[in-house]
Structure formats: C-alpha cells, structure tokens
Enzyme design. Structure first.
Site, PDB file in Angstrom:
ATOM      1  N   THR A 149      14.831  43.983  38.239  1.00  0.00           N
ATOM      2  CA  THR A 149      15.393  45.154  37.563  1.00  0.00           C
ATOM      3  C   THR A 149      15.206  46.326  38.513  1.00  0.00           C
ATOM      4  O   THR A 149      14.187  46.406  39.217  1.00  0.00           O
ATOM      5  CB  THR A 149      14.704  45.448  36.214  1.00  0.00           C
ATOM      6  OG1 THR A 149      13.335  45.774  36.452  1.00  0.00           O
ATOM      7  CG2 THR A 149      14.781  44.233  35.288  1.00  0.00           C
TER       8      THR A 149
ATOM      9  N   LYS B 166      24.927  37.190  64.571  1.00  0.00           N
ATOM     10  CA  LYS B 166      25.322  37.567  63.222  1.00  0.00           C
ATOM     11  C   LYS B 166      26.049  36.448  62.481  1.00  0.00           C
ATOM     12  O   LYS B 166      26.827  35.700  63.042  1.00  0.00           O
ATOM     13  CB  LYS B 166      26.235  38.799  63.248  1.00  0.00           C
ATOM     14  CG  LYS B 166      25.571  40.066  63.729  1.00  0.00           C
ATOM     15  CD  LYS B 166      24.480  40.549  62.806  1.00  0.00           C
ATOM     16  CE  LYS B 166      25.008  41.005  61.465  1.00  0.00           C
ATOM     17  NZ  LYS B 166      25.951  42.126  61.560  1.00  0.00           N
TER      18      LYS B 166
ATOM     19  N   ASN C 272      27.942  36.864  58.872  1.00  0.00           N
ATOM     20  CA  ASN C 272      28.243  37.877  57.867  1.00  0.00           C
ATOM     21  C   ASN C 272      28.882  37.277  56.610  1.00  0.00           C
ATOM     22  O   ASN C 272      29.805  36.465  56.716  1.00  0.00           O
ATOM     23  CB  ASN C 272      29.186  38.932  58.450  1.00  0.00           C
ATOM     24  CG  ASN C 272      28.594  39.616  59.669  1.00  0.00           C
ATOM     25  OD1 ASN C 272      27.390  39.864  59.719  1.00  0.00           O
ATOM     26  ND2 ASN C 272      29.426  39.914  60.661  1.00  0.00           N
TER      27      ASN C 272
ATOM     28  N   SER D 248      30.148  38.285  64.609  1.00  0.00           N
ATOM     29  CA  SER D 248      30.353  39.629  65.137  1.00  0.00           C
ATOM     30  C   SER D 248      31.016  39.544  66.501  1.00  0.00           C
ATOM     31  O   SER D 248      30.733  38.633  67.287  1.00  0.00           O
ATOM     32  CB  SER D 248      29.008  40.351  65.257  1.00  0.00           C
ATOM     33  OG  SER D 248      29.113  41.500  66.076  1.00  0.00           O
TER      34      SER D 248
ATOM     35  N   SER E 218      63.741  47.750  43.081  1.00  0.00           N
ATOM     36  CA  SER E 218      62.513  47.028  42.757  1.00  0.00           C
ATOM     37  C   SER E 218      62.589  45.555  43.140  1.00  0.00           C
ATOM     38  O   SER E 218      61.610  44.826  42.999  1.00  0.00           O
ATOM     39  CB  SER E 218      62.203  47.132  41.260  1.00  0.00           C
ATOM     40  OG  SER E 218      63.263  46.591  40.485  1.00  0.00           O
TER      41      SER E 218
ATOM     42  N   TYR F 136      62.250  53.819  26.930  1.00  0.00           N
ATOM     43  CA  TYR F 136      62.182  53.451  28.342  1.00  0.00           C
ATOM     44  C   TYR F 136      62.356  54.679  29.232  1.00  0.00           C
ATOM     45  O   TYR F 136      63.212  55.526  29.015  1.00  0.00           O
ATOM     46  CB  TYR F 136      63.256  52.418  28.710  1.00  0.00           C
ATOM     47  CG  TYR F 136      63.105  51.934  30.144  1.00  0.00           C
ATOM     48  CD1 TYR F 136      62.165  50.964  30.464  1.00  0.00           C
ATOM     49  CD2 TYR F 136      63.850  52.505  31.176  1.00  0.00           C
ATOM     50  CE1 TYR F 136      61.982  50.550  31.771  1.00  0.00           C
ATOM     51  CE2 TYR F 136      63.676  52.099  32.492  1.00  0.00           C
ATOM     52  CZ  TYR F 136      62.736  51.120  32.787  1.00  0.00           C
ATOM     53  OH  TYR F 136      62.549  50.720  34.090  1.00  0.00           O
TER      54      TYR F 136
ATOM     55  N   ASN G 267      66.439  46.690  29.629  1.00  0.00           N
ATOM     56  CA  ASN G 267      65.177  47.123  29.032  1.00  0.00           C
ATOM     57  C   ASN G 267      64.483  45.994  28.287  1.00  0.00           C
ATOM     58  O   ASN G 267      63.283  45.751  28.476  1.00  0.00           O
ATOM     59  CB  ASN G 267      65.423  48.296  28.075  1.00  0.00           C
ATOM     60  CG  ASN G 267      65.849  49.559  28.802  1.00  0.00           C
ATOM     61  OD1 ASN G 267      65.910  49.586  30.025  1.00  0.00           O
ATOM     62  ND2 ASN G 267      66.155  50.602  28.047  1.00  0.00           N
TER      63      ASN G 267
ATOM     64  N   LYS H 243      54.847  47.080  37.864  1.00  0.00           N
ATOM     65  CA  LYS H 243      54.909  45.717  38.396  1.00  0.00           C
ATOM     66  C   LYS H 243      54.078  45.492  39.654  1.00  0.00           C
ATOM     67  O   LYS H 243      53.379  44.490  39.774  1.00  0.00           O
ATOM     68  CB  LYS H 243      56.362  45.310  38.628  1.00  0.00           C
ATOM     69  CG  LYS H 243      57.127  45.162  37.327  1.00  0.00           C
ATOM     70  CD  LYS H 243      58.597  44.938  37.542  1.00  0.00           C
ATOM     71  CE  LYS H 243      59.339  45.156  36.252  1.00  0.00           C
ATOM     72  NZ  LYS H 243      59.168  46.545  35.724  1.00  0.00           N
TER      73      LYS H 243
ATOM     74  N   GLU I 101      31.599  40.309  50.565  1.00  0.00           N
ATOM     75  CA  GLU I 101      31.871  41.723  50.803  1.00  0.00           C
ATOM     76  C   GLU I 101      33.306  42.080  50.443  1.00  0.00           C
ATOM     77  O   GLU I 101      33.577  43.138  49.855  1.00  0.00           O
ATOM     78  CB  GLU I 101      31.584  42.068  52.259  1.00  0.00           C
ATOM     79  CG  GLU I 101      30.107  41.998  52.606  1.00  0.00           C
ATOM     80  CD  GLU I 101      29.824  42.150  54.086  1.00  0.00           C
ATOM     81  OE1 GLU I 101      28.643  42.213  54.447  1.00  0.00           O
ATOM     82  OE2 GLU I 101      30.787  42.210  54.884  1.00  0.00           O
TER      83      GLU I 101
ATOM     84  N   GLN J 248      58.920  51.271  35.808  1.00  0.00           N
ATOM     85  CA  GLN J 248      59.124  50.358  36.930  1.00  0.00           C
ATOM     86  C   GLN J 248      57.859  50.239  37.771  1.00  0.00           C
ATOM     87  O   GLN J 248      57.640  49.238  38.451  1.00  0.00           O
ATOM     88  CB  GLN J 248      60.278  50.877  37.810  1.00  0.00           C
ATOM     89  CG  GLN J 248      60.622  49.988  38.996  1.00  0.00           C
ATOM     90  CD  GLN J 248      61.874  50.472  39.707  1.00  0.00           C
ATOM     91  OE1 GLN J 248      62.950  50.530  39.121  1.00  0.00           O
ATOM     92  NE2 GLN J 248      61.727  50.838  40.973  1.00  0.00           N
TER      93      GLN J 248
END
Length: 458
Positions: free
Chosen positions: A155, A283, A285, A277, A23, A317, A110, A325, A290, A322
C-alpha cells in the site's frame, strides 16, 4: 461524379470541403454492416411491394458481389462520394442499374449510419470479450503456477502485508471479469435497431421495422425517431468500458514494470516481449507494459473527445457526430491489440520465487499480525496498535529485526506481550490463519483458481 443531392445545388462541392468532410478514409470499415443493413432494408422493401422479386435479387446479388470485392481488396473507395454508404450504393447502381437507385427508399444516411455503428459495436464487443477471456486464462494459468509463491503486498508502494503471486494475479482476473460484464451490459443496451427512423421523423413509406430488426439480430426497435438518430450513448458507453479495461491493464503493467526492476527482482519477461537499448547493451526494457500504460491515455482521450463533441448538440443529427468514429475505431483497435499482447507477455513471464519470498519475509510485514496477537490476549485494538508501534520503534532504534526482539524488550513495552510473541512471525503460519473468503490463504487461492478454470473453460 454522381452526387446524391445534385438536384438542390448548382455548384459542385469545393475540393477543400470534400477533403474536410469525407469520412470514407476511415468509415469504410463499416462495409460489412452497411451491406447487411442494406440487404435487410431491401427485403423489407420487397415485402412492402416496393421492389419486385427480380429487383430484390439484383440488389442482394450486387451487394454480395461488392462485399466479396471489398474483402478481396478489389474495391476502389472514392473520397468524392464522402462515406461508406454512398460508395457502396453508387457502385451498386453502376453495376445493376435502376434497382440500385431504389435501395435508399424510406431510409436516410442518418438511420443507416446509426444502424451500421450499432452492428459494428456489437460485433467488436463479442470479439473483445473473447480476448478478455484469453488474458484471464493466461493470468489464471500463471496464478496456478505460482499459487504459493509468497511476496510482499503493497500500500502506498510500501511493503504492507504478505500475499502470494497467485493471489495478486487473480486480482486482475476479477477486474477483467467486471470489464466483461460492463461490455455485455453495453451490448444489451445498444442492440436495438434504429433503421426506419429516417432522417429525423421516420417515413411516410412504412416498412416492417421489426422484421428488419430480427434479420439483423437486434432485440428490439427504437421507439423515438429523434432519439434514434441523435443517440451516441452506446458509443460513449463502449469507450468508457474500454477506458476502464485500459485502466486495469495499465495498473497490471505498472506492477510488472516494478517487478522486473533490479530493485524488486520479482519477475522476468521473455526476450520476445522486451526490447534492448541502442546504447546500453545490458538493458532489457519492459516495453509492452510501458506502451500499455501509455496507450491508456489515448483511450481516455477518445472517450473525452466523443463526450465533448456530443454535449452541446441540439437534436437531432449534426455533422459533429461524424467525429465519433475515429475515436471509436482507435479505442477498439488499441484494446484488442493490448489484450492480445498482454496475454502473451503474462503467459511467458517467470517469477523469481526466492527473491519474492525473501522480500515477504521482512518481519515488518507481520506487524498487523502482532497486533492481532495482542487482541486475542484481550488488548483493545487501538491499544494493541500503539503497543506494536512502540515495538517497531524499538526495532528501528536498536537495529534489531522486529522478530528478534527479546522477551525482555517486549516486556519493557507491555506485559501484554507473552513469551510466544515471536511465533507470530512464522510466515507459513501467518498465511494459514488467513482463512476468510478473499484472503490470500493457499486453500482460498486454489479454490478460486479452480473456479476460474471452470468458468474460462466454457
């Protein structure tokens, strides 16, 4: 390579298992918290007579030197040592010798990782709160600039009633403030120290857990060693809180995307916060908005991943934990960047006030005001709703704007309509009548802007 459990095993760990189980490629970022926790643990060992002053000094100095090396990029992380904890402890022992081998007395990885992640989450929440405030300030600044800029409210994505851009932007300030409250509440709950819980059942070597907690800035210590080791509530909670932040940013992004279309034309983003684009030269954008909308899905996925990983685990544990994370780190990184870039984008956004007011001037947006007019003339609301519906139908069938229907046309629907019915459609007057707290009256909006300016200046 030195292995922490070499006394029990006769064969080295297979390379594939090392690759599968390591890890350190991502938990290395806990190094500050790991070193702080180790120094506090060593100080408790000193107070308990397990370390001499000289040994403690060597450990503290060695850990601080390692911290400097890591921060300077001069530390080599080893996959064979699995994680951030063993990498630091191994290097400490290499540098200072025997005292380094004493550091792990009365603790387990732990309770060590549980402590590190709590400290990490606490620090990140504090940083995220600052970024939430930064975005709120950008929204309030823009709301102040366009406090009186009238626009349609929607709405079902259909024009509903008129509001102002200032009122609309302040809605997101309110949402973000609830987000901040949730994060503060999460911080309070996670700020208890599990260090001293050991692997599952504490240790026969009792250190001053409360002293360690105070040194590390915790409010208290955990009261059940098994819960302390198994608990990942705080990670699920922060991931939920960040997912809600993402939901609010995504909704704001969708509004911005719509406003910037040619069909709406209410707003324009800076060139610095848009892209072009590769094919269509015209364009512009709204990629920031987004991407924010898209990245919110990752936040939901990270929350789900941890909840699913935890849901079937027996106490205490299990190595499954692990897997908490990477989702945690990813959500924190994603939200921090999203808050920063959206604050910058909103601060640079401009509003086409003329186009927005033109859309808000659609008389259909004041149909409810016309019903209120009839109510004030003694018509029950449900009947008033029906009579206005008939006026709307007449407007559509005759091609006559609702505010241009004649006295005779209104009278043909009901004698409840007076000759002053068309006065309802004066937009400025309609706004002035919205005086209840929370309504988009200009005075209300400016009072709320002043409130937020006071809050956010602290």
């Amino acid at each position: 390579m030195w292995v922490m459990w070499k006394g029990r095993f006769s064969k080295p760990t297979a390379d594939l298992v090392q690759r599968y189980g390591e890890s350190v490629s991502y938990d290395w970022r806990l190094f500050r918290q790991d070193i702080a926790g180790s120094i506090a643990h060593a100080r408790a060992q000193l107070k308990a007579g397990l370390l001499s002053q000289e040994e403690f000094n060597a450990i503290e100095s060695g850990l601080k030197d390692i911290l400097k090396d890591i921060e300077a990029g001069n530390f080599s992380w080893s996959r064979e040592l699995e994680d951030v904890h063993m990498n630091i402890e191994s290097e400490l022992t290499r540098r200072i010798g025997a005292p380094g081998a004493k550091l792990h007395t009365a603790r387990s990885r732990n309770d060590q990782v549980a402590t590190d992640t709590r400290l990490y989450c606490r620090a990140e929440i504090d940083e995220i709160l600052g970024k939430v405030r930064h975005l709120q300030r950008a929204l309030v600044m823009k709301a102040k600039e366009y406090a009186d800029a009238m626009m349609p409210g929607y709405t079902h994505l259909q024009r509903a009633q008129p509001v102002t851009m200032g009122h609309h932007l302040l809605a997101y300030v309110e949402m973000l403030d609830r987000d901040a409250d949730r994060l503060k509440d999460c911080r309070r709950r996670l700020n208890v120290s599990p260090l001293g819980s050991g692997a599952i059942a504490g240790s026969t070597i009792c250190l001053d857990r409360h002293g360690i907690a105070v040194e590390l800035g915790f409010d208290a210590v955990t009261e059940n060693s098994m819960d302390a080791i198994a608990d990942r509530d705080y990670i699920m909670e922060i991931l939920f809180d960040l997912a809600v932040v993402g939901a609010h940013l995504s909704r704001m992004s969708e509004d911005v995307i719509l406003w910037c279309t040619a069909e709406f034309g209410f707003a324009s983003l800076s060139d610095a916060h848009t892209t072009g684009s590769s094919l269509m030269p015209q364009k512009k954008n709204p990629d920031v908005a987004e991407l924010t909308r898209g990245k919110t899905g990752r936040l939901y996925g990270n929350l789900t991943a941890v909840m699913v990983a935890v849901k079937g685990l027996p106490l205490t544990y299990n190595r499954d934990l692990q897997e908490d994370k990477e989702p945690l780190f990813d959500s924190i990184d994603t939200v921090k960047l999203a808050l920063d870039v959206n604050a910058e984008m909103i601060a640079a956004m401009t509003v086409n006030t003329a186009r927005a007011r033109e859309a808000a001037s659609d008389p259909m947006l004041l149909a409810t005001d016309l019903a209120d007019y009839l109510v004030r003339r003694g018509v029950p609301f449900r009947k008033a709703h029906e009579l206005v519906g008939k006026a709307v139908a007449m407007s559509i069938s005759t091609g006559t704007p609702l505010n241009k229907l004649s006295d005779e046309q209104f009278a043909s629907i009901s004698n409840a309509y007076g000759t002053d019915a068309r006065d309802v459609f004066e937009l400025t007057k309609a706004f002035a009548q919205r005086t209840n707290p929370g309504a988009p009256n200009s005075d209300n909006t400016r009072r709320r802007i002043a409130y937020w300016e006071g809050i956010l200046s602290k």
